[in-house]
Design a protein around this motif. Structure first.
Motif, PDB file in Angstrom:
ATOM      1  N   ARG A 276       0.706  -1.345   0.083  1.00 58.13           N
ATOM      2  CA  ARG A 276       0.049   0.076  -0.136  1.00 58.13           C
ATOM      3  C   ARG A 276       0.925   1.213   0.151  1.00 58.13           C
ATOM      4  O   ARG A 276       0.531   2.332  -0.620  1.00 58.13           O
ATOM      5  N   LEU A 277       1.820   1.232   0.882  1.00 55.28           N
ATOM      6  CA  LEU A 277       2.804   2.656   0.873  1.00 55.28           C
ATOM      7  C   LEU A 277       3.408   2.734  -0.502  1.00 55.28           C
ATOM      8  O   LEU A 277       3.623   3.770  -1.002  1.00 55.28           O
ATOM      9  N   MET A 278       4.014   1.462  -1.255  1.00 55.49           N
ATOM     10  CA  MET A 278       4.650   1.545  -2.326  1.00 55.49           C
ATOM     11  C   MET A 278       3.740   2.268  -3.490  1.00 55.49           C
ATOM     12  O   MET A 278       3.997   3.156  -4.308  1.00 55.49           O
ATOM     13  N   GLU A 279       2.434   1.620  -3.547  1.00 55.30           N
ATOM     14  CA  GLU A 279       1.535   2.102  -4.272  1.00 55.30           C
ATOM     15  C   GLU A 279       1.069   3.557  -4.216  1.00 55.30           C
ATOM     16  O   GLU A 279       1.109   4.263  -5.066  1.00 55.30           O
ATOM     17  N   SER A 280       1.063   4.151  -2.907  1.00 59.85           N
ATOM     18  CA  SER A 280       0.860   5.437  -2.749  1.00 59.85           C
ATOM     19  C   SER A 280       1.917   6.239  -3.384  1.00 59.85           C
ATOM     20  O   SER A 280       1.807   7.446  -3.953  1.00 59.85           O
ATOM     21  N   ILE A 281       3.247   5.791  -2.996  1.00 63.25           N
ATOM     22  CA  ILE A 281       4.280   6.641  -3.364  1.00 63.25           C
ATOM     23  C   ILE A 281       4.452   6.529  -4.973  1.00 63.25           C
ATOM     24  O   ILE A 281       4.572   7.821  -5.710  1.00 63.25           O
TER      25      ILE A 281
END
Length: 295
Positions: A276-281
């Motif tokens: 989720r963090l990588m997708e938001s980045i």
């Protein structure tokens, strides 16, 4: 009910939200008893087998601050969840808790400081960015030559700087103080870690920069405020433009960022959080790419 935890919400001008809890003495007593029983399992006291010592003797071995901290950990998560639900809050970070009062036989007073993500309007970000990019593309002899080709093409890095400056200046957004403090603390912690690895003292680093500790803190607070604002704005632009990230792209980015982490050693929930963090980045990256290609 006498044993019901109550809470009072106060929203401050700086965007922070104060949640003050009153925890009845009966609830505290029950939480303390549970904490003492947990510690009793591993507490060794002369004359008793491990885990078999009387609870009153175990309590005497537990530092008061530790007993309070662990007792509250039994109570606060549920109390917070109820306060959030009752007041329809959408908190952005887990609160910082402060013990206000903990008198024997009286309700304890605990204050938690948190915030919600700020609500804001984007404005005409496309017009703002294209206008700035157009102005920057005008060739002025002797000026900004390092950022342009002979034909007046602006470098990608310069375009990004222009786009970021444009959307920050074009969007009115108030960042809660606690978010700024959290990010500034993180940046300071990273700096201290780097200095420690280099064997440098903070005082010597500050002297080399000609700054005082409060100057460094102010600089990091300013950087934190702009970084948080930029992340929120780019996220909203990505939503507005319907920008999507392919799961294969997320997986590829994760594989590149954690080459030393074996799949079998990863906790499933941690893996999901990283995704989720990588997708938001990547979505924020896509939003910035979208902006610099508007010209």
């Amino acid at each position: 009910m006498a044993d019901k935890i109550t809470s009072v919400i106060a929203k401050e001008d700086n965007g922070n939200i104060q949640i003050t809890f009153a925890i009845p003495s009966d609830v505290i007593k029950s939480a303390e008893d549970e904490t003492i029983k947990e510690f009793a399992k591993d507490t060794e006291i002369a004359g008793f087998r491990k885990g078999m010592a009387p609870l009153d003797k175990v309590k005497d071995k537990i530092p008061q601050s530790t007993l309070i901290e662990h007792s509250l950990s039994h109570v606060l998560p549920k109390a917070l969840a109820e306060a959030v639900t009752e007041n329809k809050l959408q908190i952005a970070i887990y609160p910082k808790f402060e013990l206000i009062s903990a008198k024997e036989g009286e309700a304890w007073q605990i204050r938690g400081t948190t915030c919600e993500l700020p609500k804001f309007e984007l404005g005409d970000y496309k017009k703002a960015v294209t206008g700035e990019l157009a102005a920057a593309s005008i060739i002025v002899p002797g000026k900004d030559s390092a950022d342009k080709s002979a034909s007046g093409q602006i470098s990608r890095d310069k375009k990004e700087q222009i786009a970021i400056k444009a959307i920050l200046e074009n969007t009115k957004i108030e960042i809660p103080q606690i978010l700024i403090e959290e990010e500034a603390d993180s940046r300071l912690s990273n700096l201290l870690g780097r200095l420690e690895k280099l064997g440098l003292a903070l005082e010597n680093y500050l002297a080399s920069m000609g700054k005082k500790a409060e100057d460094l803190r102010a600089d990091y607070a300013k950087q934190a405020k702009e970084a948080i604002a930029l992340d929120l704005i780019l996220t909203k632009i990505a939503e507005s433009e319907g920008l999507k990230i392919d799961q294969k792209e997320v997986d590829a980015a994760l594989n590149m960022s954690q080459v030393d982490i074996k799949e079998k050693d990863q906790n499933p929930s941690e893996t999901d959080n990283r995704k989720r963090l990588m997708e938001s980045i990547l979505r924020r990256r896509a939003a910035l790419d979208f902006l610099i290609n508007l010209s």
